[in-house]
Design a protein around this motif. Structure first.
Motif, PDB file in Angstrom:
ATOM      1  N   SER A 333       3.299  52.137 -40.900  1.00  0.00           N
ATOM      2  CA  SER A 333       3.283  51.833 -42.323  1.00  0.00           C
ATOM      3  C   SER A 333       2.188  52.636 -43.022  1.00  0.00           C
ATOM      4  CB  SER A 333       3.043  50.338 -42.529  1.00  0.00           C
ATOM      5  OG  SER A 333       2.791  50.052 -43.885  1.00  0.00           O
ATOM      6  N   GLY A 334       2.447  53.004 -44.274  1.00  0.00           N
ATOM      7  CA  GLY A 334       1.484  53.795 -45.034  1.00  0.00           C
ATOM      8  C   GLY A 334       0.191  53.072 -45.323  1.00  0.00           C
ATOM      9  N   ASN A 335       0.173  51.746 -45.206  1.00  0.00           N
ATOM     10  CA  ASN A 335      -1.071  51.010 -45.484  1.00  0.00           C
ATOM     11  C   ASN A 335      -1.800  50.583 -44.212  1.00  0.00           C
ATOM     12  OD1 ASN A 335       0.569  49.008 -44.523  1.00  0.00           O
ATOM     13  ND2 ASN A 335       0.443  47.695 -46.333  1.00  0.00           N
ATOM     14  N   ARG A 336      -1.409  51.179 -43.063  1.00  0.00           N
ATOM     15  CA  ARG A 336      -2.061  50.860 -41.804  1.00  0.00           C
ATOM     16  C   ARG A 336      -3.148  51.891 -41.474  1.00  0.00           C
ATOM     17  NH1 ARG A 336      -1.569  45.741 -40.674  1.00  0.00           N
ATOM     18  NH2 ARG A 336       0.366  45.064 -39.689  1.00  0.00           N
ATOM     19  N   ALA A 337      -4.351  51.423 -41.197  1.00  0.00           N
ATOM     20  CA  ALA A 337      -5.404  52.273 -40.650  1.00  0.00           C
ATOM     21  C   ALA A 337      -5.439  52.074 -39.140  1.00  0.00           C
ATOM     22  CB  ALA A 337      -6.754  51.930 -41.274  1.00  0.00           C
ATOM     23  N   VAL A 338      -6.060  53.010 -38.437  1.00  0.00           N
ATOM     24  CA  VAL A 338      -6.063  52.995 -36.971  1.00  0.00           C
ATOM     25  C   VAL A 338      -7.491  52.845 -36.474  1.00  0.00           C
ATOM     26  CG1 VAL A 338      -5.453  54.276 -34.878  1.00  0.00           C
ATOM     27  CG2 VAL A 338      -4.011  54.456 -36.921  1.00  0.00           C
ATOM     28  N   TYR A 339      -7.673  51.912 -35.575  1.00  0.00           N
ATOM     29  CA  TYR A 339      -8.977  51.604 -34.982  1.00  0.00           C
ATOM     30  C   TYR A 339      -9.367  52.660 -33.955  1.00  0.00           C
ATOM     31  CZ  TYR A 339     -11.918  49.152 -31.492  1.00  0.00           C
ATOM     32  OH  TYR A 339     -12.883  48.811 -30.587  1.00  0.00           O
ATOM     33  N   GLY A 340     -10.677  52.949 -33.815  1.00  0.00           N
ATOM     34  CA  GLY A 340     -11.136  53.829 -32.749  1.00  0.00           C
ATOM     35  C   GLY A 340     -12.652  53.892 -32.707  1.00  0.00           C
ATOM     36  N   HIS A 341     -13.225  53.811 -31.506  1.00  0.00           N
ATOM     37  CA  HIS A 341     -14.693  53.857 -31.395  1.00  0.00           C
ATOM     38  C   HIS A 341     -15.174  55.306 -31.482  1.00  0.00           C
ATOM     39  CE1 HIS A 341     -15.544  55.611 -27.379  1.00  0.00           C
ATOM     40  NE2 HIS A 341     -14.336  55.158 -27.077  1.00  0.00           N
ATOM     41  N   VAL A 342     -16.439  55.510 -31.855  1.00  0.00           N
ATOM     42  CA  VAL A 342     -16.968  56.849 -32.082  1.00  0.00           C
ATOM     43  C   VAL A 342     -18.192  57.141 -31.215  1.00  0.00           C
ATOM     44  CG1 VAL A 342     -16.013  57.079 -34.404  1.00  0.00           C
ATOM     45  CG2 VAL A 342     -18.259  56.019 -34.104  1.00  0.00           C
ATOM     46  N   HIS A 343     -18.327  56.436 -30.105  1.00  0.00           N
ATOM     47  CA  HIS A 343     -19.386  56.760 -29.134  1.00  0.00           C
ATOM     48  C   HIS A 343     -18.895  57.887 -28.245  1.00  0.00           C
ATOM     49  CE1 HIS A 343     -21.479  55.620 -25.126  1.00  0.00           C
ATOM     50  NE2 HIS A 343     -22.212  56.510 -25.781  1.00  0.00           N
ATOM     51  N   LEU A 344     -19.581  59.019 -28.260  1.00  0.00           N
ATOM     52  CA  LEU A 344     -19.201  60.153 -27.418  1.00  0.00           C
ATOM     53  C   LEU A 344     -19.744  59.894 -26.017  1.00  0.00           C
ATOM     54  CD1 LEU A 344     -17.690  62.865 -27.588  1.00  0.00           C
ATOM     55  CD2 LEU A 344     -19.916  63.971 -27.858  1.00  0.00           C
ATOM     56  N   GLY A 345     -19.062  58.999 -25.328  1.00  0.00           N
ATOM     57  CA  GLY A 345     -19.476  58.579 -23.998  1.00  0.00           C
ATOM     58  C   GLY A 345     -18.689  57.349 -23.612  1.00  0.00           C
ATOM     59  N   THR A 346     -19.095  56.706 -22.527  1.00  0.00           N
ATOM     60  CA  THR A 346     -18.445  55.486 -22.077  1.00  0.00           C
ATOM     61  C   THR A 346     -19.507  54.454 -21.740  1.00  0.00           C
ATOM     62  OG1 THR A 346     -18.425  56.194 -19.763  1.00  0.00           O
ATOM     63  CG2 THR A 346     -16.524  56.797 -21.094  1.00  0.00           C
ATOM     64  N   GLY A 347     -19.081  53.195 -21.683  1.00  0.00           N
ATOM     65  CA  GLY A 347     -20.010  52.132 -21.336  1.00  0.00           C
ATOM     66  C   GLY A 347     -20.822  51.649 -22.518  1.00  0.00           C
ATOM     67  N   ASP A 348     -21.794  50.780 -22.235  1.00  0.00           N
ATOM     68  CA  ASP A 348     -22.677  50.222 -23.249  1.00  0.00           C
ATOM     69  C   ASP A 348     -23.644  51.320 -23.708  1.00  0.00           C
ATOM     70  OD1 ASP A 348     -24.473  48.865 -24.809  1.00  0.00           O
ATOM     71  OD2 ASP A 348     -25.011  47.360 -23.307  1.00  0.00           O
ATOM     72  N   PRO A 349     -23.559  51.775 -24.950  1.00  0.00           N
ATOM     73  CA  PRO A 349     -24.425  52.882 -25.376  1.00  0.00           C
ATOM     74  C   PRO A 349     -25.884  52.493 -25.555  1.00  0.00           C
ATOM     75  CG  PRO A 349     -23.139  52.083 -27.235  1.00  0.00           C
ATOM     76  CD  PRO A 349     -22.648  51.338 -26.023  1.00  0.00           C
ATOM     77  N   TYR A 350     -26.181  51.191 -25.442  1.00  0.00           N
ATOM     78  CA  TYR A 350     -27.558  50.749 -25.611  1.00  0.00           C
ATOM     79  C   TYR A 350     -28.290  50.584 -24.276  1.00  0.00           C
ATOM     80  CZ  TYR A 350     -25.530  49.875 -30.163  1.00  0.00           C
ATOM     81  OH  TYR A 350     -24.855  50.019 -31.349  1.00  0.00           O
ATOM     82  N   THR A 351     -27.586  50.827 -23.166  1.00  0.00           N
ATOM     83  CA  THR A 351     -28.217  50.879 -21.839  1.00  0.00           C
ATOM     84  C   THR A 351     -27.655  52.080 -21.088  1.00  0.00           C
ATOM     85  OG1 THR A 351     -26.555  49.390 -20.896  1.00  0.00           O
ATOM     86  CG2 THR A 351     -28.599  48.382 -21.712  1.00  0.00           C
ATOM     87  N   PRO A 352     -27.795  53.291 -21.613  1.00  0.00           N
ATOM     88  CA  PRO A 352     -27.141  54.454 -20.989  1.00  0.00           C
ATOM     89  C   PRO A 352     -27.641  54.713 -19.572  1.00  0.00           C
ATOM     90  CG  PRO A 352     -28.786  55.155 -22.596  1.00  0.00           C
ATOM     91  CD  PRO A 352     -28.651  53.674 -22.751  1.00  0.00           C
ATOM     92  N   GLY A 353     -26.678  54.809 -18.650  1.00  0.00           N
ATOM     93  CA  GLY A 353     -27.022  55.078 -17.256  1.00  0.00           C
ATOM     94  C   GLY A 353     -27.438  53.867 -16.461  1.00  0.00           C
ATOM     95  N   PHE A 354     -27.617  52.705 -17.131  1.00  0.00           N
ATOM     96  CA  PHE A 354     -28.054  51.493 -16.458  1.00  0.00           C
ATOM     97  C   PHE A 354     -27.015  50.395 -16.656  1.00  0.00           C
ATOM     98  CE2 PHE A 354     -31.960  53.706 -17.605  1.00  0.00           C
ATOM     99  CZ  PHE A 354     -32.648  53.707 -16.399  1.00  0.00           C
ATOM    100  N   PRO A 355     -26.864  49.486 -15.690  1.00  0.00           N
ATOM    101  CA  PRO A 355     -25.944  48.360 -15.871  1.00  0.00           C
ATOM    102  C   PRO A 355     -26.536  47.315 -16.795  1.00  0.00           C
ATOM    103  CG  PRO A 355     -27.064  48.165 -13.766  1.00  0.00           C
ATOM    104  CD  PRO A 355     -27.504  49.483 -14.359  1.00  0.00           C
ATOM    105  N   SER A 356     -25.670  46.579 -17.483  1.00  0.00           N
ATOM    106  CA  SER A 356     -26.113  45.526 -18.406  1.00  0.00           C
ATOM    107  C   SER A 356     -25.884  44.171 -17.752  1.00  0.00           C
ATOM    108  CB  SER A 356     -25.344  45.635 -19.732  1.00  0.00           C
ATOM    109  OG  SER A 356     -25.539  46.883 -20.321  1.00  0.00           O
ATOM    110  N   PHE A 357     -26.651  43.891 -16.713  1.00  0.00           N
ATOM    111  CA  PHE A 357     -26.505  42.636 -15.989  1.00  0.00           C
ATOM    112  C   PHE A 357     -27.400  41.558 -16.587  1.00  0.00           C
ATOM    113  CE2 PHE A 357     -25.026  45.007 -12.073  1.00  0.00           C
ATOM    114  CZ  PHE A 357     -23.789  44.410 -12.048  1.00  0.00           C
ATOM    115  N   ASN A 358     -26.844  40.360 -16.771  1.00  0.00           N
ATOM    116  CA  ASN A 358     -27.632  39.152 -17.007  1.00  0.00           C
ATOM    117  C   ASN A 358     -28.678  39.331 -18.100  1.00  0.00           C
ATOM    118  OD1 ASN A 358     -28.138  36.499 -16.473  1.00  0.00           O
ATOM    119  ND2 ASN A 358     -29.715  36.910 -14.947  1.00  0.00           N
ATOM    120  N   GLN A 359     -28.310  40.056 -19.147  1.00  0.00           N
ATOM    121  CA  GLN A 359     -29.194  40.295 -20.278  1.00  0.00           C
ATOM    122  C   GLN A 359     -30.527  40.903 -19.856  1.00  0.00           C
ATOM    123  OE1 GLN A 359     -29.043  37.453 -23.524  1.00  0.00           O
ATOM    124  NE2 GLN A 359     -27.677  36.145 -22.359  1.00  0.00           N
ATOM    125  N   THR A 360     -30.487  41.732 -18.797  1.00  0.00           N
ATOM    126  CA  THR A 360     -31.698  42.403 -18.349  1.00  0.00           C
ATOM    127  C   THR A 360     -32.215  43.326 -19.441  1.00  0.00           C
ATOM    128  OG1 THR A 360     -30.862  42.334 -16.098  1.00  0.00           O
ATOM    129  CG2 THR A 360     -32.669  43.849 -16.536  1.00  0.00           C
TER     130      THR A 360
END
Length: 825
Positions: A333-360
């Motif tokens: 439909s002409g009134n539909r916008a499309v969702y998409g994330h804009v992080h150039l990477g994967t995973g939680d961008p606020y803990t890059p390279g580290f796991p986000s376990f148990n609110q560590t």
């Protein structure tokens, strides 16, 4: 193992609760990231899968109203009802027997005789239940004892007979036997029903282990109190009329928040070459808002390119030219916008390279892939309003779209003001796992997964993949009950947080990286598996190409009767791999497995010929629309996907020698380095050479050929030697992760697929500057190379060293023990 329980539900705001809910076929509602009732329900289903399959029917005793109240009534229940609470049993009063000669005794004798006749069926049923329970108990004990069988290995082979061990309870299983067994059990189910009813797909199965893995990740949601806005701006800089953003729920997760004001410029797909073309036409992207079309590259790549060229913000819209057209093809439909994330990477961008376990808590860092400019999806109708206001030169013919009444000009146009107010929230997400243990190599895992969450209904995005995953669980459980014993463990995973950039899978990889690079054999993704029915594409590691070719020859085409999938693709292109095989892109859920963890991976899809599925990441991604796009062929295509995936799993989990073609990377190295050859003269003029990398390439090719010959001349019955070969083969992908860069600073360390200065792509982009008068490097944003520096000899030498020693290390590792390494580097 101790009983595992699902995590407690977390309270969420309304924006989170409404953001990621989808219905699979109208049967079961799976909630958003963060758990909720759906996660608990799916957890319960998987926990139930640990137990033996229920009987086809069960007897339930109920109280009956009226004169027969208190007496048992037998009611047969279908197996779909097994999850209901059991009925209440009638209480019984026990009394001692009366003398037989007394009237009461004679009366009681008649009553006991009648009761005996009535009770006979129940006694028989009780005896059968006792017998069945004893049989199943014995079966479980027997199967448990087989988990520890030593060298009794059944081997799948197309032409070699490997007999079973002395404790085996069945005959030899050839590849053709297992293929037939798999297809028979797969055919017993209904993928169409599985798509509609996940509960029925999983509740009858058993698994050796079931568990959950919870992470606390930073996700971004719309702020309902302060929605995102788009306004015209007059010449004096004052805000004018507000343009409609029809759906406040549609947004770009991980966009920079704040305001951006500037003139509007049309930038086609927003690729680096598109923005460079604007500059050559005298239209400067810097300081402006860019209007870009959906497609070709990901949302994140569009925004990263715009940021590299100095743009102030990005508006992303779906152009009708990029989607199916025609009266019989459903369109967006002409009134539909499309969702998409804009992080150039994967995973939680606020803990890059580290796991986000148990609110560590980790140091306050964030991914370098997070953009610093705002981005917002808009509909085609809003884009049409914007395009009509653009002045300047007419866009090139290949940039023209199909918005009616909208001339496509480059701009600039009138001023716009974009306000993005998304907010970050710490959110629990839960991945759910089920495992069938391997018999002789249980510590080697063949992993298959599907994304569980989706923005909107998510029929194509996640529902179909989840249904196929659960159907494969059912099929392989049935196969195990009928004698199949995989050599390696099968690990089935339902991922959470997929629509934010494979957050669930990446966090799991980050949490267990030291373990998984030693034990994970291959990852098979079921995401986006059915987006059409015309063509088959596989995004994959080169190690799997030969196996893919073999499996394509075994699976019947869903839309060409009497043809295999291989015959279908080879009919139009004799170079089948050019038609089918594609590299893994960053927006694939399988990308992190290969580029981050060094595990070969594959994601495959059926797609429409020349057109993309129009409803992905929209509220129109429903089961009904997917059915319409496939013209009612969804069950047939899903069945073909399940057959392809299942036969991959059989070969990978049960073949005596892992069917990974390690020699393929020799061809990849040759092809990539061939791109560098044209610059040899330019480098030689500066006193530089590529000889180092040529030597490393030769060592890898010789090591691969040497290993192939060793395997060919070895005894396949030598289990110790076979395991040694398998370990070397399964780690080839890991060998191509650069050991000389930090996973925290450069998480995608793969020299061919990764992102950063250590990659072959970055080296090639840098060398191209030798012939470029411009300081901008096309593709710099996607390779992680900072533009604007020009060619630097010191940087070139470092890049060459990083690439060379990674490639040389792969050659040395493939050679085996240190005393077997034979190179003249």
């Amino acid at each position: 193992m101790p009983e595992l329980r699902p995590p407690a539900r977390a309270d969420k705001g309304p924006s989170q609760g409404s953001h990621k809910r989808f219905i699979i076929g109208g049967g079961i509602s799976l909630q958003d990231s963060g758990g909720g009732t759906s996660m608990e329900r799916l957890w319960g289903l998987l926990q139930g899968a640990k137990r033996l399959s229920p009987r086809p029917s069960q007897t339930i005793y109920k109280h009956v109203e009226g004169t027969q109240q208190g007496c048992p009534e037998e009611e047969e229940e279908e197996e779909e009802e097994v999850a209901k609470p059991p009925g209440h049993f009638c209480p019984m009063e026990l009394r001692g027997p009366e003398p037989l000669g007394s009237p009461a005794g004679r009366q009681n004798l008649g009553l006991w005789t009648a009761a005996g006749r009535r009770a006979a069926p129940y006694l028989v049923l009780t005896a059968l239940l006792i017998f069945t329970g004893a049989f199943l108990l014995g079966y479980v004990a027997f199967r448990g004892s087989c988990q520890a069988c030593g060298n009794d290995v059944m081997v799948v082979s197309e032409d070699v007979n490997y007999g079973p061990g002395p404790n085996s309870h069945q005959g030899t299983l050839y590849w053709s036997d297992l293929q037939a067994l798999f297809l028979r059990h797969l055919g017993e189910g209904s993928l169409e029903n599985a798509i509609r009813d996940i509960h029925a797909a999983l509740s009858r199965q058993k698994l050796d282990h079931v568990w959950t893995d919870t992470h606390y990740v930073g996700l971004q949601y719309p702020d309902r109190a302060h929605p995102n806005t788009l306004h015209w701006v007059d010449a004096a800089g004052r805000l004018g009329e507000q343009l409609p953003l029809e759906d406040p729920d549609v947004y770009c997760p991980y966009s920079a928040t704040g305001n951006a004001t500037g003139e509007l410029v049309y930038a086609h797909y927003g690729r680096p070459e598109d923005l460079q073309h604007l500059r050559t036409r005298g239209v400067e992207p810097a300081g402006r808002l860019l209007l870009v079309r959906l497609g070709v590259i990901s949302f994140a790549q569009k925004v990263a390119s715009a940021q590299d060229f100095g743009a102030g913000g990005v508006l992303i819209y779906p152009d009708p030219a990029d989607f199916p057209q025609g009266p019989h093809k459903p369109g967006l439909s002409g009134n539909r916008a499309v969702y998409g994330h804009v992080h150039l990477g994967t995973g939680d961008p606020y803990t890059p390279g580290f796991p986000s376990f148990n609110q560590t808590q980790f140091p306050p860092v964030q991914s370098s892939g997070l953009p610093s400019i705002p981005a917002q999806p808009i509909s085609a109708d809003v884009a049409s309003l914007l395009l009509r206001k653009l002045a300047g030169a007419e866009a090139p013919q290949e940039w023209q779209g199909q918005l009616s009444g909208s001339p496509y000009r480059l701009g600039p146009g009138p001023g716009l003001h974009l306000g993005v107010n998304n907010r970050r929230a710490s959110t629990p997400i839960s991945n759910i796992f089920g495992c069938i243990e391997g018999r002789s190599e249980p510590d080697h895992y063949v992993v298959i997964g599907a994304q569980r969450d989706a923005w909107g209904p998510g029929a194509a995005k996640s529902a179909v993949g989840t249904a196929i995953l659960l159907e494969l669980v059912r099929t392989f459980s049935s196969m195990v009950s009928n004698g199949f014993q995989p050599r390696r463990s099968l690990l089935f995973i339902s991922w959470d947080g997929g629509d934010f950039g494979s957050v669930g899978s990446t966090e799991w990889l980050e949490g267990y990286l030291s373990l998984l690079h030693l034990k994970a054999v291959v990852y098979v993704s079921l995401d986006n598996a059915v987006l059409g029915d015309d063509k088959f594409h596989a995004k994959t590691s080169p190690l799997l190409i030969s196996l893919i070719e073999n499996i394509l020859k075994q699976v019947e085409s869903p839309n060409h009767s009497g043809q295999t999938l291989y015959e279908q693709v080879a009919f139009s292109n004799h170079s089948w791999d050019a038609e089918v095989i594609q590299p893994l892109p960053m927006d694939s859920s399988a990308y992190s497995f290969t580029a981050f963890a060094g595990v070969p991976a594959i994601e495959f899809s059926f797609v429409e010929d020349g057109q993309v599925y129009p409803f992905l990441h929209t509220k129109d991604d429903t089961y009904e629309n997917l059915h319409k796009v496939l013209r009612g062929r969804l069950p047939a295509v899903a069945q073909a996907v399940a057959q392809f995936a299942g036969q991959l799993l059989i070969r990978l989990s049960h073949d005596h020698l892992l069917p990974l073609d390690f020699g393929r990377y020799g061809d990849v190295v040759l092809r990539h380095i061939g791109s560098l050859n044209e610059f040899s003269g330019d480098l030689k003029a500066r006193g530089l050479t590529l000889q180092w990398v040529y030597s490393a390439r030769g060592d890898y090719i010789r090591a691969a050929e040497k290993l192939r010959k060793e395997i060919y001349s070895s005894e396949e019955s030598d289990e110790r030697l076979t395991r040694m070969y398998n370990v070397r083969i399964m780690r080839v992908e890991y060998y191509f992760l650069s050991q000389y860069v930090s996973p925290a600073d450069s998480p995608f360390r793969h020299i061919f697929l990764g992102r950063g200065d250590h990659t072959l792509g970055a080296l090639l982009n840098h060398v191209r500057l030798l012939r470029s008068s411009s300081s901008e490097t096309p593709g710099a944003a996607t390779s992680g190379v900072a533009p604007g520096l020009g060619f630097q000899e010191s940087r070139f030498r470092r890049q060459l060293a990083l690439l060379t020693w990674t490639l040389q290390g792969a050659a040395n590792a493939l050679s085996g023990d240190v005393w077997n390494i034979d190179n003249n580097f």
